[in-house]
Motif scaffolding. Sequence first.
Motif, short mmCIF file in Angstrom:
data_model
loop_
_atom_site.label_atom_id
_atom_site.label_comp_id
_atom_site.label_asym_id
_atom_site.label_seq_id
_atom_site.Cartn_x
_atom_site.Cartn_y
_atom_site.Cartn_z
N LYS A 4 -13.53 -64.04 -13.58
CA LYS A 4 -13.12 -62.80 -14.23
C LYS A 4 -13.90 -61.65 -13.61
O LYS A 4 -15.12 -61.69 -13.52
N VAL A 5 -13.20 -60.62 -13.18
CA VAL A 5 -13.84 -59.42 -12.64
C VAL A 5 -14.17 -58.52 -13.82
O VAL A 5 -13.28 -58.10 -14.55
N VAL A 6 -15.46 -58.25 -14.01
CA VAL A 6 -15.87 -57.45 -15.16
C VAL A 6 -16.15 -55.99 -14.80
O VAL A 6 -16.24 -55.15 -15.68
N ARG A 7 -16.28 -55.71 -13.51
CA ARG A 7 -16.56 -54.33 -13.12
C ARG A 7 -15.98 -54.11 -11.73
O ARG A 7 -16.08 -54.95 -10.86
N GLY A 8 -15.37 -52.98 -11.53
CA GLY A 8 -14.82 -52.64 -10.23
C GLY A 8 -13.37 -53.08 -10.11
O GLY A 8 -12.78 -53.63 -11.05
N ASN A 9 -12.82 -52.82 -8.96
CA ASN A 9 -11.43 -53.16 -8.70
C ASN A 9 -11.34 -53.73 -7.29
O ASN A 9 -11.00 -53.02 -6.34
N PRO A 10 -11.65 -55.03 -7.11
CA PRO A 10 -11.65 -55.60 -5.76
C PRO A 10 -10.22 -55.74 -5.22
O PRO A 10 -9.28 -55.97 -5.96
N THR A 11 -10.13 -55.60 -3.92
CA THR A 11 -8.85 -55.84 -3.26
C THR A 11 -8.61 -57.34 -3.22
O THR A 11 -9.55 -58.13 -3.39
N PRO A 12 -7.38 -57.77 -3.01
CA PRO A 12 -7.14 -59.21 -2.90
C PRO A 12 -7.96 -59.88 -1.79
O PRO A 12 -8.41 -61.01 -1.95
N GLU A 13 -8.20 -59.16 -0.70
CA GLU A 13 -9.00 -59.72 0.39
C GLU A 13 -10.46 -59.90 -0.03
O GLU A 13 -11.09 -60.90 0.29
N GLU A 14 -11.01 -58.92 -0.74
CA GLU A 14 -12.39 -59.03 -1.22
C GLU A 14 -12.54 -60.16 -2.22
O GLU A 14 -13.52 -60.92 -2.19
N LEU A 15 -11.58 -60.30 -3.11
CA LEU A 15 -11.62 -61.38 -4.09
C LEU A 15 -11.51 -62.73 -3.41
O LEU A 15 -12.22 -63.68 -3.77
N ALA A 16 -10.65 -62.84 -2.41
CA ALA A 16 -10.50 -64.10 -1.67
C ALA A 16 -11.79 -64.45 -0.93
O ALA A 16 -12.20 -65.62 -0.89
N ALA A 17 -12.46 -63.45 -0.35
CA ALA A 17 -13.72 -63.70 0.35
C ALA A 17 -14.80 -64.17 -0.62
O ALA A 17 -15.56 -65.10 -0.32
N ALA A 18 -14.88 -63.54 -1.78
CA ALA A 18 -15.88 -63.95 -2.77
C ALA A 18 -15.61 -65.37 -3.26
O ALA A 18 -16.54 -66.17 -3.41
N LEU A 19 -14.36 -65.70 -3.51
CA LEU A 19 -14.03 -67.05 -3.95
C LEU A 19 -14.31 -68.08 -2.87
O LEU A 19 -14.73 -69.21 -3.17
N ALA A 20 -14.08 -67.72 -1.61
CA ALA A 20 -14.38 -68.64 -0.51
C ALA A 20 -15.87 -68.96 -0.46
O ALA A 20 -16.27 -70.11 -0.25
N VAL A 21 -16.71 -67.96 -0.68
CA VAL A 21 -18.16 -68.17 -0.68
C VAL A 21 -18.57 -69.06 -1.85
O VAL A 21 -19.36 -69.99 -1.68
N VAL A 22 -18.01 -68.81 -3.02
CA VAL A 22 -18.35 -69.62 -4.19
C VAL A 22 -17.91 -71.06 -4.00
O VAL A 22 -18.65 -72.00 -4.30
N ARG A 23 -16.71 -71.27 -3.49
CA ARG A 23 -16.22 -72.63 -3.26
C ARG A 23 -17.03 -73.35 -2.19
O ARG A 23 -17.30 -74.54 -2.31
N ALA A 24 -17.40 -72.65 -1.12
CA ALA A 24 -18.21 -73.27 -0.07
C ALA A 24 -19.57 -73.68 -0.61
O ALA A 24 -20.08 -74.76 -0.30
#
Length: 70
Positions: A4-24
């Motif tokens: 859940k994004v609680v602050r800000g408005n990430p682009t789909p690319e930024e969200l995908a990058a953050a999820l990739a780091v968390v999954r890795a």
Amino acid sequence: MTIKVVRGNPTPEELAAALAVVRAHAAAAATEPPGAATGPRDSWSDPARLAARRVPQPGPTTWARTYWPS
């Protein structure tokens, strides 16, 4: 897993990058055996460093000797 994004408005690319780091990170943690060494221990976190010298014995004048070198 729910993200859940609680602050800000990430682009789909930024969200995908953050999820990739968390999954890795989760995948790497899942492949390590429990209790595996994480690397050399830093000397700053060694508890023996804090008790390298004798501390004064409890008594009425202990407070005065606490910070003086012996």
